[in-house]
Design a protein around this motif. Structure first.
Motif, PDB file in Angstrom:
ATOM      1  N   ALA A 113     -12.395  -9.451  57.388  1.00  0.00           N
ATOM      2  CA  ALA A 113     -11.247  -8.844  56.725  1.00  0.00           C
ATOM      3  C   ALA A 113     -10.257  -8.334  57.766  1.00  0.00           C
ATOM      4  O   ALA A 113      -9.058  -8.261  57.512  1.00  0.00           O
ATOM      5  CB  ALA A 113     -11.703  -7.697  55.836  1.00  0.00           C
ATOM      6  N   GLN A 114     -10.770  -7.949  58.919  1.00  0.00           N
ATOM      7  CA  GLN A 114      -9.916  -7.535  60.035  1.00  0.00           C
ATOM      8  C   GLN A 114     -10.393  -8.221  61.315  1.00  0.00           C
ATOM      9  O   GLN A 114     -11.602  -8.257  61.582  1.00  0.00           O
ATOM     10  CB  GLN A 114      -9.998  -6.017  60.255  1.00  0.00           C
ATOM     11  N   ASP A 157      -8.118 -16.904  56.237  1.00  0.00           N
ATOM     12  CA  ASP A 157      -6.830 -17.184  55.590  1.00  0.00           C
ATOM     13  C   ASP A 157      -5.758 -16.392  56.326  1.00  0.00           C
ATOM     14  O   ASP A 157      -5.960 -15.216  56.646  1.00  0.00           O
ATOM     15  CB  ASP A 157      -6.871 -16.764  54.114  1.00  0.00           C
ATOM     16  N   HIS A 158      -4.611 -17.025  56.567  1.00  0.00           N
ATOM     17  CA  HIS A 158      -3.593 -16.382  57.404  1.00  0.00           C
ATOM     18  C   HIS A 158      -2.801 -15.339  56.609  1.00  0.00           C
ATOM     19  O   HIS A 158      -1.768 -15.626  56.019  1.00  0.00           O
ATOM     20  CB  HIS A 158      -2.645 -17.417  58.011  1.00  0.00           C
ATOM     21  N   GLU A 159      -3.320 -14.119  56.567  1.00  0.00           N
ATOM     22  CA  GLU A 159      -2.621 -13.012  55.914  1.00  0.00           C
ATOM     23  C   GLU A 159      -2.426 -11.904  56.930  1.00  0.00           C
ATOM     24  O   GLU A 159      -3.321 -11.601  57.709  1.00  0.00           O
ATOM     25  CB  GLU A 159      -3.449 -12.471  54.738  1.00  0.00           C
ATOM     26  N   LYS A 160      -1.253 -11.265  56.867  1.00  0.00           N
ATOM     27  CA  LYS A 160      -0.860 -10.266  57.862  1.00  0.00           C
ATOM     28  C   LYS A 160      -1.918  -9.179  58.050  1.00  0.00           C
ATOM     29  O   LYS A 160      -2.255  -8.796  59.163  1.00  0.00           O
ATOM     30  CB  LYS A 160       0.465  -9.631  57.421  1.00  0.00           C
ATOM     31  N   ARG A 161      -2.480  -8.696  56.928  1.00  0.00           N
ATOM     32  CA  ARG A 161      -3.412  -7.564  57.002  1.00  0.00           C
ATOM     33  C   ARG A 161      -4.712  -7.913  57.730  1.00  0.00           C
ATOM     34  O   ARG A 161      -5.472  -7.028  58.118  1.00  0.00           O
ATOM     35  CB  ARG A 161      -3.737  -7.080  55.587  1.00  0.00           C
ATOM     36  N   ASN A 162      -4.983  -9.218  57.899  1.00  0.00           N
ATOM     37  CA  ASN A 162      -6.216  -9.605  58.594  1.00  0.00           C
ATOM     38  C   ASN A 162      -6.127  -9.433  60.103  1.00  0.00           C
ATOM     39  O   ASN A 162      -7.144  -9.398  60.788  1.00  0.00           O
ATOM     40  CB  ASN A 162      -6.564 -11.068  58.291  1.00  0.00           C
ATOM     41  N   PHE A 163      -4.883  -9.349  60.638  1.00  0.00           N
ATOM     42  CA  PHE A 163      -4.709  -9.299  62.090  1.00  0.00           C
ATOM     43  C   PHE A 163      -4.206  -7.916  62.491  1.00  0.00           C
ATOM     44  O   PHE A 163      -3.031  -7.595  62.310  1.00  0.00           O
ATOM     45  CB  PHE A 163      -3.718 -10.376  62.533  1.00  0.00           C
TER      46      PHE A 163
END
Lengths: 267, 301
Positions: A113-114, A157-163
């Motif tokens: 998730a992160q 999945d390329h989502e902002k909150r994951n990075f």
């Protein structure tokens, strides 16, 4: 004219290109259908493609225990690690122990998730540990993927909150807080080597141990990647290359030989 | 000749052995082989303050937590695989209602093997560098006097009670597993060897004569077991590997209903409190559904 392909096919091919002959690869349990897609079904196609093209002496452990299954006979959609249907899936060996303790496993596949700028991964909780904003699944086998395996492919999945700059909980040990930190923590080997998304591939600067953009998938713009990535350090190189797209032959192998019934990758 | 002691008993009697505050291991792995009939009986009895010591858990932990039976969970994973996060567990942890003691998965397995060997702790390097030891004070650190490397020390699982669901057994408490065991079944066997008090629900009670002819499958002989209960489809809605599959439709419904406390209450009222016995539960699920889950030939796998 080249064949059109889907993002999942491109990801499977990207995985294939990172795998070497005479290696052992490992995928385990995943939670939620979206994660099962990128963490089980897509890597199985990538591993199988590698075996058909350049890595015939490798072993893939699917669901952690089915060694070199006959992929095009897959009896399920990998919804569970131990469904009865899986017991009838023909394969070369059924490993009964985790391929980890002595470094037998070369590559593992994981998600989170992160993922922070040093590649540390979190699948335990978002927020304060004792009163988290979101409680996730728990560490399960992620620690071992990052400490006992030789290298880990992170797929997300390329989502902002994951990075994020710093994970709320380290369940998969990346480079912790920088160069030398893994060694200081006493880790015997391993660590993340790349992050594969539906938009791009990140890897790690060998000196600074920081995440950096390695290549962008064909058809994706740098602006799109930047807008959907949460890192604040300087992770964009001066010259960004393009991820090698699937060849027609690779796509033919995927569609006709590996996954003729489109069980693993929807078409 | 004196007679053998019978250990077979009704579900309610077996469940009454588990008192408030007990430290128990519930068998099975992920969505497989959980003694769910027993779990539901514990909930109906209103048992409180349990410590659940486990490894990879799913609906069995989620429903006990949601029903307010649990004080603490020692675990590596609680989730519903394809059905997503475990909703009640998630809610309880986010609200600080239960205590956690976390380990990585192979370490959580090894804690039971450690108990089965009669040892108090073991060493591992796989959690080094993670935040797990930071939040789990049971995990200690040491330098190996043999190779100078850093290791974590992990305590044995040492449950007070182990409750398993197995294919068959006899009324004297012999428990038989199939010859080829997958990880969930192997873990159950190890757990059954890790504790002096073991309760087993089985799909079918078979005769002692039959057991004597299948002695190679009698992996938990009767000296290990305290009570044995016949509970056909006793793992539903989780699977009983080789006999019936996970009821994916039911598990999906459980996951959806449990997203809100009201929905979960509705589920409990219907499927747990709304039935008096395991047979009533099976009638509620319905023979058509149960038969569809069967894996004829699964024992050959």
């Amino acid at each position: 004219m080249s064949l059109k392909y889907t993002a999942y096919e491109a990801m499977a091919v990207a995985i294939c290109h990172e795998l070497n002959d005479r290696e052992n690869w490992f995928i385990g349990l995943a939670t939620g259908d979206a994660t099962i897609q990128i963490l089980s079904r897509v890597p199985i196609v990538g591993m199988c493609l590698a075996q058909l093209t350049h890595a015939p002496n490798s072993f893939m452990a699917v669901a952690g225990w089915l060694m070199n299954p006959v992929v095009n006979e897959i009896p399920t959609t990998m919804e569970s690690e131990f469904g009865t249907a899986l017991q009838f899936w023909r394969c070369e060996s059924r490993a009964t122990a985790y391929l980890a303790a002595r470094g037998e496993c070369d590559v593992g596949f994981g998600s989170a998730a992160q993922i922070d700028k040093y590649g540390n991964c979190n699948i335990v909780c978002i927020g304060n540990y004792y009163r988290p904003k979101i409680r996730l699944i728990g560490p399960i086998n992620q620690p071992g993927h990052f400490s006992l395996f030789k290298r880990e492919f992170i797929i997300v999945d390329h989502e902002k909150r994951n990075f994020v700059d710093k994970v709320d909980f380290v369940s998969g040990v990346g480079y912790l807080d920088g160069p030398g930190a893994r060694e200081k923590a006493g880790l015997p080997r391993g660590g993340p080597c790349l992050i594969l998304t539906d938009k791009c591939i990140f890897d790690f600067d060998p000196e600074a141990k920081l995440v950096r953009l390695r290549s962008i998938h064909p058809g994706v713009t740098l602006q799109d990647v930047i807008a959907n990535t949460g890192y604040t350090h300087d992770w964009v190189p001066d010259k960004v290359s393009e991820t090698l797209p699937p060849t027609d032959e690779e796509l033919r192998l995927i569609r006709e030989v590996i996954d003729p019934r489109a069980v693993l990758i929807p078409r | 000749m004196p007679e053998l002691k019978e250990k077979v008993c009704p579900l309610s009697e077996a469940a009454s052995l588990i008192k408030d505050g007990a430290r128990i291991h519930i068998g099975g792995f992920s969505v497989h082989n959980h003694p769910m009939a027993f779990v539901y009986e514990l909930i109906r009895r209103g048992v409180k303050d349990l410590t659940l010591v486990g490894h990879v858990s799913s609906n069995e932990v989620d429903i006990l937590v949601g029903a307010g039976c649990v004080k603490k969970v020692e675990i590596s994973y609680v989730g519903l695989e394809e059905h997503g996060l475990a909703p009640n567990y998630r809610r309880a942890v986010e609200r600080g209602q239960i205590e956690l003691e976390e380990y990585s998965e192979p370490v959580a397995f090894e804690r039971f093997a450690c108990s089965s060997r009669g040892q108090s702790f073991f060493t591992t390097q796989e959690m080094l560098g993670t935040d797990i030891p930071k939040y789990n004070p049971k995990i200690k650190e040491m330098i190996s006097p043999y190779n100078g490397q850093k290791y974590n020390l992990v305590p044995a699982a040492d449950p007070d009670w182990v409750i398993l669901h197995a294919p068959m057994g006899d009324k004297y408490g012999n428990v038989l597993f199939f010859e080829r065991k997958q990880l969930p079944e192997q873990l159950d066997v190890t757990a059954g060897q890790s504790c002096d008090k073991v309760i087993v629900t089985v799909e079918q009670i078979i005769s002692r004569d039959r057991v004597m002819g299948l002695s190679h499958l009698n992996i938990l002989p009767r000296f290990r077991t305290t009570a044995i209960v016949e509970a056909p489809y006793g793992a539903h809605p989780s699977s009983c590997i080789k006999l019936y599959d996970q009821d994916r439709e039911h598990m999906g419904m459980y996951a959806r209903m449990s997203r809100a406390p009201e929905g979960f209450k509705e589920y409990l009222d219907k499927y747990v409190y709304g039935v008096k016995s395991h047979m009533e539960y099976l009638n509620l699920i319905g023979i058509e559904t149960l038969l569809k889950l069967r894996v004829v030939g699964g024992t050959l796998a």
